[in-house]
Design a protein around this motif. Structure first.
Motif, PDB file in Angstrom:
ATOM      1  N   ALA A  26      13.570   3.406  12.232  1.00 52.46           N
ATOM      2  CA  ALA A  26      14.427   3.208  11.058  1.00 52.46           C
ATOM      3  C   ALA A  26      13.597   2.832   9.837  1.00 52.46           C
ATOM      4  O   ALA A  26      13.965   3.147   8.696  1.00 52.46           O
ATOM      5  N   ALA A  27      12.453   2.174  10.068  1.00 57.39           N
ATOM      6  CA  ALA A  27      11.569   1.777   8.977  1.00 57.39           C
ATOM      7  C   ALA A  27      10.571   2.880   8.627  1.00 57.39           C
ATOM      8  O   ALA A  27       9.570   2.631   7.944  1.00 57.39           O
ATOM      9  N   ASP A  65      14.451  -7.605  10.747  1.00 64.92           N
ATOM     10  CA  ASP A  65      13.512  -7.494   9.628  1.00 64.92           C
ATOM     11  C   ASP A  65      12.216  -6.872  10.160  1.00 64.92           C
ATOM     12  O   ASP A  65      11.520  -7.478  10.975  1.00 64.92           O
ATOM     13  N   ALA A  67      13.997   0.284  15.797  1.00 61.42           N
ATOM     14  CA  ALA A  67      13.847  -0.431  14.537  1.00 61.42           C
ATOM     15  C   ALA A  67      12.661   0.123  13.744  1.00 61.42           C
ATOM     16  O   ALA A  67      12.734   0.285  12.523  1.00 61.42           O
ATOM     17  N   THR A 116      20.958  -7.114  13.077  1.00 58.34           N
ATOM     18  CA  THR A 116      20.189  -6.923  11.858  1.00 58.34           C
ATOM     19  C   THR A 116      18.790  -7.507  12.065  1.00 58.34           C
ATOM     20  O   THR A 116      18.659  -8.671  12.459  1.00 58.34           O
ATOM     21  N   TYR A 123      17.021  -3.907   8.472  1.00 58.79           N
ATOM     22  CA  TYR A 123      17.797  -2.775   8.980  1.00 58.79           C
ATOM     23  C   TYR A 123      18.861  -3.256   9.964  1.00 58.79           C
ATOM     24  O   TYR A 123      18.638  -4.210  10.712  1.00 58.79           O
ATOM     25  N   THR A 124      20.016  -2.581   9.923  1.00 59.49           N
ATOM     26  CA  THR A 124      21.116  -2.883  10.843  1.00 59.49           C
ATOM     27  C   THR A 124      21.233  -1.744  11.852  1.00 59.49           C
ATOM     28  O   THR A 124      21.396  -0.581  11.463  1.00 59.49           O
ATOM     29  N   LEU A 125      21.150  -2.083  13.123  1.00 63.28           N
ATOM     30  CA  LEU A 125      21.166  -1.095  14.200  1.00 63.28           C
ATOM     31  C   LEU A 125      22.198  -1.469  15.254  1.00 63.28           C
ATOM     32  O   LEU A 125      22.775  -2.566  15.227  1.00 63.28           O
TER      33      LEU A 125
END
Length: 231
Positions: free
Chosen positions: A111-112, A86, A108, A84, A97-99
């Motif tokens: 994902a944002a 930030d 990441a 996880t 986000y959890t990847l």
């Protein structure tokens, strides 16, 4: 016929008596032998069943006592499957986000929602591996932050490209306790207070937020203002 038998018995009383006694003794012997054998067999069977039952109970108890330990060991040995992070700064959707654990910084940022138009791609190492609880900060172009050639510029950053220093100033949102203690007047206790405030409030929005940290007033802030910045 009956009279002949009675006459024979009467004439041979002694012989008939001996035969009768022998028959009684023989029957008694058979009864004792068969009865004792059945009793011993029943006792043996009962003993075997009891021993088998006890052995099974001990094995079951042992298996139950060992099972939690094995499960605990397996849980400890199981590698982390997700991380996880930030994602902050010049991205479309900043947030947590959890990847997958094998993800990179570029994953990441995707994902944002990807970088914004004013984002500086040179401010992060897109190929860096992610670690749990990591902060990924994408700087804007006007911040003039770059992970390229940072060893020459003297900037300190981690594998995600989160710069802690710029032009000799300390970034309050990414600096470690050791880096904060390089600021004049900031000791170990105050550095930990700054980090605690940063984590509980989601970071500093401006340098002036530092006055919300216990022990830091206007005079202290003015003294160190030129040594710090927020990004």
């Amino acid at each position: 016929m009956k009279k002949k038998i009675l006459a024979y018995v009467k004439d041979n009383r002694l012989f008939v008596g001996i035969i009768s006694v022998l028959l009684v003794i023989f029957c008694l012997f058979l009864w004792l032998t068969c009865g004792a054998g059945n009793s011993m067999e029943a006792e043996t069977s009962y003993t075997d069943i009891s021993a088998l039952s006890t052995s099974s109970s001990q094995k079951s108890s042992k298996a139950l006592s060992e099972r939690p330990a094995q499960s605990k060991t397996e849980a400890t040995d199981t590698p982390r499957e997700q991380v996880t992070v930030d994602v902050k700064g010049a991205v479309t959707k900043p947030g947590v986000y959890t990847l997958k654990a094998s993800s990179r910084v570029t994953d990441a940022i995707k994902a944002a929602g990807g970088m914004t138009e004013d984002a500086d791609a040179k401010s992060v190492n897109l190929a860096a591996s992610l670690s749990d609880e990591e902060v990924i900060y994408v700087a804007s172009k006007d911040e003039n932050v770059s992970v390229v050639g940072q060893s020459d510029s003297g900037a300190a950053s981690d594998k995600g490209g989160k710069t802690s220093q710029k032009d000799g100033k300390i970034n309050l949102n990414t600096a470690t306790s050791e880096e904060l203690q390089t600021i004049s007047g900031i000791g170990a206790k105050r550095a930990e207070d700054i980090i605690a405030y940063r984590e509980s409030h989601g970071g500093f929005q401006s340098v002036d937020d530092l006055k919300n940290v216990s022990g830091i007033g206007d005079k202290t802030l003015e003294k160190i203002r030129e040594s710090i910045y927020v990004a």
